[in-house]
Design a protein around this motif. Structure first.
Motif, PDB file in Angstrom:
ATOM      1  N   ALA A   1       0.914  -1.210  -0.257  1.00 23.29           N
ATOM      2  CA  ALA A   1       0.039   0.063   0.007  1.00 23.29           C
ATOM      3  C   ALA A   1       0.913   1.278  -0.078  1.00 23.29           C
ATOM      4  CB  ALA A   1      -1.004   0.091   1.258  1.00 23.29           C
ATOM      5  N   PHE A   2       1.735   1.263   0.872  1.00 24.61           N
ATOM      6  CA  PHE A   2       2.776   2.545   0.871  1.00 24.61           C
ATOM      7  C   PHE A   2       3.474   2.549  -0.384  1.00 24.61           C
ATOM      8  CE2 PHE A   2       2.328   2.761   5.747  1.00 24.61           C
ATOM      9  CZ  PHE A   2       2.412   3.854   5.885  1.00 24.61           C
ATOM     10  N   LEU A   3       3.927   1.661  -0.931  1.00 25.57           N
ATOM     11  CA  LEU A   3       4.845   1.619  -2.132  1.00 25.57           C
ATOM     12  C   LEU A   3       3.970   2.277  -3.332  1.00 25.57           C
ATOM     13  CD1 LEU A   3       7.234  -1.684  -2.018  1.00 25.57           C
ATOM     14  CD2 LEU A   3       7.718   0.841  -1.781  1.00 25.57           C
ATOM     15  N   THR A   4       2.676   1.582  -3.273  1.00 27.30           N
ATOM     16  CA  THR A   4       2.134   2.040  -4.618  1.00 27.30           C
ATOM     17  C   THR A   4       1.720   3.498  -4.415  1.00 27.30           C
ATOM     18  OG1 THR A   4      -0.014   1.414  -3.536  1.00 27.30           O
ATOM     19  CG2 THR A   4       0.821  -0.146  -5.091  1.00 27.30           C
ATOM     20  N   GLU A   5       1.328   3.899  -3.151  1.00 29.64           N
ATOM     21  CA  GLU A   5       1.067   5.709  -3.267  1.00 29.64           C
ATOM     22  C   GLU A   5       2.367   6.393  -3.270  1.00 29.64           C
ATOM     23  OE1 GLU A   5      -1.655   6.893  -2.502  1.00 29.64           O
ATOM     24  OE2 GLU A   5      -2.710   4.989  -2.814  1.00 29.64           O
ATOM     25  N   ILE A   6       3.429   5.575  -2.950  1.00 26.61           N
ATOM     26  CA  ILE A   6       4.717   6.695  -3.165  1.00 26.61           C
ATOM     27  C   ILE A   6       5.062   6.745  -4.729  1.00 26.61           C
ATOM     28  CG2 ILE A   6       7.409   6.502  -2.852  1.00 26.61           C
ATOM     29  CD1 ILE A   6       6.602   5.421   0.029  1.00 26.61           C
ATOM     30  N   LEU A   7       4.947   5.555  -5.363  1.00 24.11           N
ATOM     31  CA  LEU A   7       4.882   5.564  -6.760  1.00 24.11           C
ATOM     32  C   LEU A   7       4.238   6.323  -7.438  1.00 24.11           C
ATOM     33  CD1 LEU A   7       5.983   1.688  -7.259  1.00 24.11           C
ATOM     34  CD2 LEU A   7       7.464   3.809  -7.599  1.00 24.11           C
ATOM     35  N   GLN A   8       2.776   6.373  -7.019  1.00 19.96           N
ATOM     36  CA  GLN A   8       1.829   7.254  -7.810  1.00 19.96           C
ATOM     37  C   GLN A   8       2.460   8.864  -7.575  1.00 19.96           C
ATOM     38  OE1 GLN A   8      -1.922   6.900  -5.839  1.00 19.96           O
ATOM     39  NE2 GLN A   8      -2.309   4.918  -6.858  1.00 19.96           N
ATOM     40  N   GLU A   9       3.038   9.125  -6.763  1.00 25.89           N
ATOM     41  CA  GLU A   9       3.512  10.526  -6.428  1.00 25.89           C
ATOM     42  C   GLU A   9       4.774  10.455  -7.263  1.00 25.89           C
ATOM     43  OE1 GLU A   9       3.246  14.236  -5.037  1.00 25.89           O
ATOM     44  OE2 GLU A   9       1.812  12.987  -4.320  1.00 25.89           O
ATOM     45  N   GLU A  10       5.616   9.861  -7.190  1.00 19.38           N
ATOM     46  CA  GLU A  10       7.103   9.869  -7.862  1.00 19.38           C
ATOM     47  C   GLU A  10       6.825   9.809  -9.306  1.00 19.38           C
ATOM     48  OE1 GLU A  10       9.670  11.136  -6.409  1.00 19.38           O
ATOM     49  OE2 GLU A  10       8.373  11.184  -4.641  1.00 19.38           O
ATOM     50  N   MET A  11       5.835   8.830  -9.907  1.00 12.21           N
ATOM     51  CA  MET A  11       6.136   8.721 -11.276  1.00 12.21           C
ATOM     52  C   MET A  11       5.482   9.924 -12.138  1.00 12.21           C
ATOM     53  SD  MET A  11       4.696   4.744 -11.315  1.00 12.21           S
ATOM     54  CE  MET A  11       4.657   4.377 -13.033  1.00 12.21           C
ATOM     55  N   GLY A  12       4.565  10.717 -11.325  1.00 15.42           N
ATOM     56  CA  GLY A  12       4.093  12.158 -12.204  1.00 15.42           C
ATOM     57  C   GLY A  12       3.359  11.847 -13.306  1.00 15.42           C
ATOM     58  N   LEU A  13       2.429  10.742 -13.328  1.00 20.46           N
ATOM     59  CA  LEU A  13       1.370  10.572 -14.264  1.00 20.46           C
ATOM     60  C   LEU A  13       0.047  11.162 -13.912  1.00 20.46           C
ATOM     61  CD1 LEU A  13       2.646   6.710 -15.163  1.00 20.46           C
ATOM     62  CD2 LEU A  13       3.112   8.989 -16.336  1.00 20.46           C
ATOM     63  N   GLY A  14      -0.042  12.110 -13.018  1.00 17.53           N
ATOM     64  CA  GLY A  14      -1.399  12.579 -12.756  1.00 17.53           C
ATOM     65  C   GLY A  14      -1.980  11.900 -11.356  1.00 17.53           C
ATOM     66  N   ARG A  15      -1.209  11.223 -10.822  1.00 16.59           N
ATOM     67  CA  ARG A  15      -1.755  10.639  -9.700  1.00 16.59           C
ATOM     68  C   ARG A  15      -0.992  11.309  -8.547  1.00 16.59           C
ATOM     69  NH1 ARG A  15      -4.887   5.360  -9.608  1.00 16.59           N
ATOM     70  NH2 ARG A  15      -5.357   5.138 -11.775  1.00 16.59           N
ATOM     71  N   SER A  16      -1.512  11.317  -7.215  1.00 14.64           N
ATOM     72  CA  SER A  16      -1.050  11.846  -6.075  1.00 14.64           C
ATOM     73  C   SER A  16      -1.083  10.689  -4.632  1.00 14.64           C
ATOM     74  CB  SER A  16      -1.337  13.263  -5.591  1.00 14.64           C
ATOM     75  OG  SER A  16      -2.820  13.180  -5.229  1.00 14.64           O
ATOM     76  N   MET A  17      -0.181  11.018  -3.976  1.00 22.75           N
ATOM     77  CA  MET A  17      -0.175  10.088  -2.549  1.00 22.75           C
ATOM     78  C   MET A  17      -1.390  10.928  -1.702  1.00 22.75           C
ATOM     79  SD  MET A  17       3.212   9.382  -0.316  1.00 22.75           S
ATOM     80  CE  MET A  17       3.002   8.539   1.236  1.00 22.75           C
ATOM     81  N   GLU A  18      -1.831   9.738  -1.293  1.00 24.27           N
ATOM     82  CA  GLU A  18      -3.030  10.270  -0.178  1.00 24.27           C
ATOM     83  C   GLU A  18      -2.974   9.363   0.932  1.00 24.27           C
ATOM     84  OE1 GLU A  18      -7.003  11.109  -1.708  1.00 24.27           O
ATOM     85  OE2 GLU A  18      -6.192  11.546  -3.673  1.00 24.27           O
TER      86      GLU A  18
END
Length: 125
Positions: free
Chosen positions: A82-99
């Motif tokens: 769960a943490f890794l997917t949220e961090i990757l959402q933020e770091e990948m810069g593809l329109g998703r953000s960590m919440e």
């Protein structure tokens, strides 16, 4: 003896389902974000309900595939994911953000999946 065989069959089935579901889930969580359209069934917080649901299914499938795993290992693996997917959402810069609330929903979902599995096994086996 029938119970042991039945549980082994369930575990075997879910050990095949789990990697497919986990790969699909990873794709869905990390794919580029899209503009959401408004539909009649959408409401504020629907994304948290979705997180809770998909991680509930993941938790259920995981414990069904590995029923002898210690709870602490189960919880650490799912929480790390769960943490890794949220961090990757933020770091990948593809329109998703960590919440943070997504992680909370993920955690509650995986615990619900675990609990539902345990209740079903106790009741029916």
């Amino acid at each position: 003896m029938i119970t042991k065989l039945s549980l082994d069959k369930i575990s075997k089935i879910f050990s095949k389902i789990l990697p497919i579901y986990w790969a699909f889930l990873t794709y869905m969580l990390l794919k580029p974000g899209e503009e959401n359209h408004e539909y009649w069934f959408m409401f504020s917080g629907i994304d948290k309900v979705l997180h809770l649901s998909i991680f509930g299914a993941l938790g259920f499938a995981f414990i069904a595939a590995f029923p002898k795993i210690k709870f602490s290992y189960f919880f650490q693996i799912i929480l790390l994911y769960a943490f890794l997917t949220e961090i990757l959402q933020e770091e990948m810069g593809l329109g998703r953000s960590m919440e943070t609330l997504d992680i909370v929903a993920d955690t509650i979902g995986c615990l619900l999946g675990y609990y539902i599995y345990k209740v079903l096994i106790k009741r029916f086996f």
